[in-house]
Design a protein around this motif. Structure first.
Motif, PDB file in Angstrom:
ATOM      1  N   VAL A 260      -7.756  -1.029  -5.854  1.00 40.43           N
ATOM      2  CA  VAL A 260      -7.469  -2.354  -6.413  1.00 40.43           C
ATOM      3  C   VAL A 260      -6.276  -3.021  -5.740  1.00 40.43           C
ATOM      4  O   VAL A 260      -6.374  -4.159  -5.268  1.00 40.43           O
ATOM      5  N   HIS A 261      -5.144  -2.350  -5.683  1.00 41.94           N
ATOM      6  CA  HIS A 261      -3.915  -2.991  -5.205  1.00 41.94           C
ATOM      7  C   HIS A 261      -4.001  -3.368  -3.726  1.00 41.94           C
ATOM      8  O   HIS A 261      -4.529  -2.611  -2.899  1.00 41.94           O
ATOM      9  N   ARG A 262      -3.454  -4.548  -3.427  1.00 43.40           N
ATOM     10  CA  ARG A 262      -3.241  -4.983  -2.053  1.00 43.40           C
ATOM     11  C   ARG A 262      -1.760  -5.261  -1.908  1.00 43.40           C
ATOM     12  O   ARG A 262      -1.203  -6.091  -2.621  1.00 43.40           O
ATOM     13  N   PHE A 263      -1.136  -4.574  -0.977  1.00 44.07           N
ATOM     14  CA  PHE A 263       0.321  -4.569  -0.889  1.00 44.07           C
ATOM     15  C   PHE A 263       0.817  -5.622   0.098  1.00 44.07           C
ATOM     16  O   PHE A 263       0.325  -5.712   1.220  1.00 44.07           O
ATOM     17  N   SER A 264       1.815  -6.403  -0.344  1.00 49.34           N
ATOM     18  CA  SER A 264       2.398  -7.411   0.541  1.00 49.34           C
ATOM     19  C   SER A 264       3.300  -6.751   1.579  1.00 49.34           C
ATOM     20  O   SER A 264       3.454  -7.257   2.684  1.00 49.34           O
ATOM     21  N   GLN A 265       3.906  -5.625   1.224  1.00 49.04           N
ATOM     22  CA  GLN A 265       4.738  -4.877   2.158  1.00 49.04           C
ATOM     23  C   GLN A 265       4.013  -3.575   2.508  1.00 49.04           C
ATOM     24  O   GLN A 265       3.557  -2.848   1.626  1.00 49.04           O
ATOM     25  N   GLY A 266       3.917  -3.274   3.798  1.00 49.03           N
ATOM     26  CA  GLY A 266       3.156  -2.102   4.215  1.00 49.03           C
ATOM     27  C   GLY A 266       3.878  -0.797   3.983  1.00 49.03           C
ATOM     28  O   GLY A 266       3.265   0.207   3.601  1.00 49.03           O
ATOM     29  N   THR A 267       5.215  -0.779   4.198  1.00 47.56           N
ATOM     30  CA  THR A 267       5.958   0.476   4.132  1.00 47.56           C
ATOM     31  C   THR A 267       7.295   0.310   3.426  1.00 47.56           C
ATOM     32  O   THR A 267       7.746  -0.811   3.158  1.00 47.56           O
ATOM     33  N   MET A 268       7.935   1.440   3.171  1.00 48.41           N
ATOM     34  CA  MET A 268       9.288   1.467   2.638  1.00 48.41           C
ATOM     35  C   MET A 268       9.986   2.676   3.257  1.00 48.41           C
ATOM     36  O   MET A 268       9.319   3.596   3.755  1.00 48.41           O
TER      37      MET A 268
END
Length: 313
Positions: free
Chosen positions: A149-157
């Protein structure tokens, strides 16, 4: 083509000691292509580790931004960007998987092996069985959402942050909550349970209904947010519909209802502790998102929409 200099905003990593770097690029080239040029020169300096900014500024430029837009249409020879090494990175999806896996491991250990933790066997009461089911289903749902479901605006941390981010779930929702709920105090033969509302089938079913409502509502809001962001983009839109007509972050509001149900039905100190921590953390997240919505969409954003709690805040 325009000559662009890429200098360092801090001490360069050992594998990029040759910085600053000068490259020839077109005005319509993107920040992503600048990162690719850095990787081409320094293969160990992966794109995920790079934070690109205008010289002397701290706000990172997103990958889709063109150089012309980044420099306000004034991109010309001698322009300079700065790059900072963010260190080893891990994907946000991986972070979420690790966060939610903790309680899925901890709760069964306490529930099925009480003698190891409490020094005696525990005949589980109905309320312990309900809470055990609620917790496992909640975090299984979260893992499902993470993958599908989730689509992340930031790829990594930064990989170092994964411990900090996981502690909230592993310790509070995992160890503390499990240790408190599955102990003999809440067992089927405990005076705290026998002949009380906590052993009343109607009460437990009502709690189960409220909890299920919160979980399904939370899932619905996540699906709404997913529909606003096409895959592979960072596009943002104004969410409308169920929950969003009242608050900016109904997903947090519905999750709070779910944990409040568990805390209220058990009257557990650990349950209330985790609820308080969840409200505090999600309030910070909601405030940031609410502010960004109003900043990004201005007058288009509904004026009467609250941040987290309908009609209140």
């Amino acid at each position: 083509m325009v000559q662009l200099t890429i200098s360092t905003a801090s001490k360069p990593p050992p594998f990029a000691r040759g910085l600053p770097l000068t490259i020839d690029v077109a005005p319509d080239a993107t920040i992503a292509s600048v990162k690719a040029a850095i990787v081409a020169k320094y293969p160990k300096f992966k794109s995920a580790r790079q934070r690109i900014t205008l010289k002397g500024e701290k706000k990172p430029l997103i990958d889709e931004t063109t150089l012309s837009d980044a420099f306000g249409g004034q991109f010309k020879d001698g322009a300079e960007l700065q790059v900072k090494d963010l260190g080893p990175q891990v994907s946000w999806r991986t972070v979420f998987v690790v966060e939610y896996f903790g309680p899925l491991l901890v709760h069964p250990l306490f529930y099925h092996f009480p003698r190891f933790w409490y020094g005696q066997d525990v005949q589980h009461s109905a309320i312990q069985k309900y809470v055990y089911t609620f917790v496992l289903l909640h975090f299984i749902k979260r893992e499902f959402e993470t993958f599908f479901v989730h689509r992340f605006s930031q790829g990594t941390m930064p990989i170092s942050n994964i411990i900090r981010n996981s502690a909230h779930y592993h310790i509070l929702a995992g160890v503390f909550l499990a240790f408190d709920i599955y102990r003999p105090k809440y067992s089927a033969t405990s005076p705290y349970i026998v002949n009380t509302i906590r052993n009343n089938e109607t009460f437990l079913w009502i709690c189960a209904g409220i909890w299920a409502f919160s979980e399904l509502s939370n899932l619905h809001t996540h699906l709404t947010l997913r529909a606003l962001r096409p895959e592979g983009t960072r596009k943002r839109g104004i969410p409308y519909g169920y929950g969003f007509n009242l608050v900016s972050c109904p997903n947090y509001f519905f999750e709070i209802i779910g944990w409040a149900t568990i805390a209220g039905m058990t009257n557990s100190i650990a349950g209330y502790g985790f609820l308080a921590a969840a409200i505090w953390i999600m309030s910070i997240w909601a405030a940031k998102k609410h502010k960004n919505y109003k900043k990004d969409f201005g007058k288009e954003y509904p004026r009467g929409r609250k941040m987290l709690f309908p009609f209140v805040w």
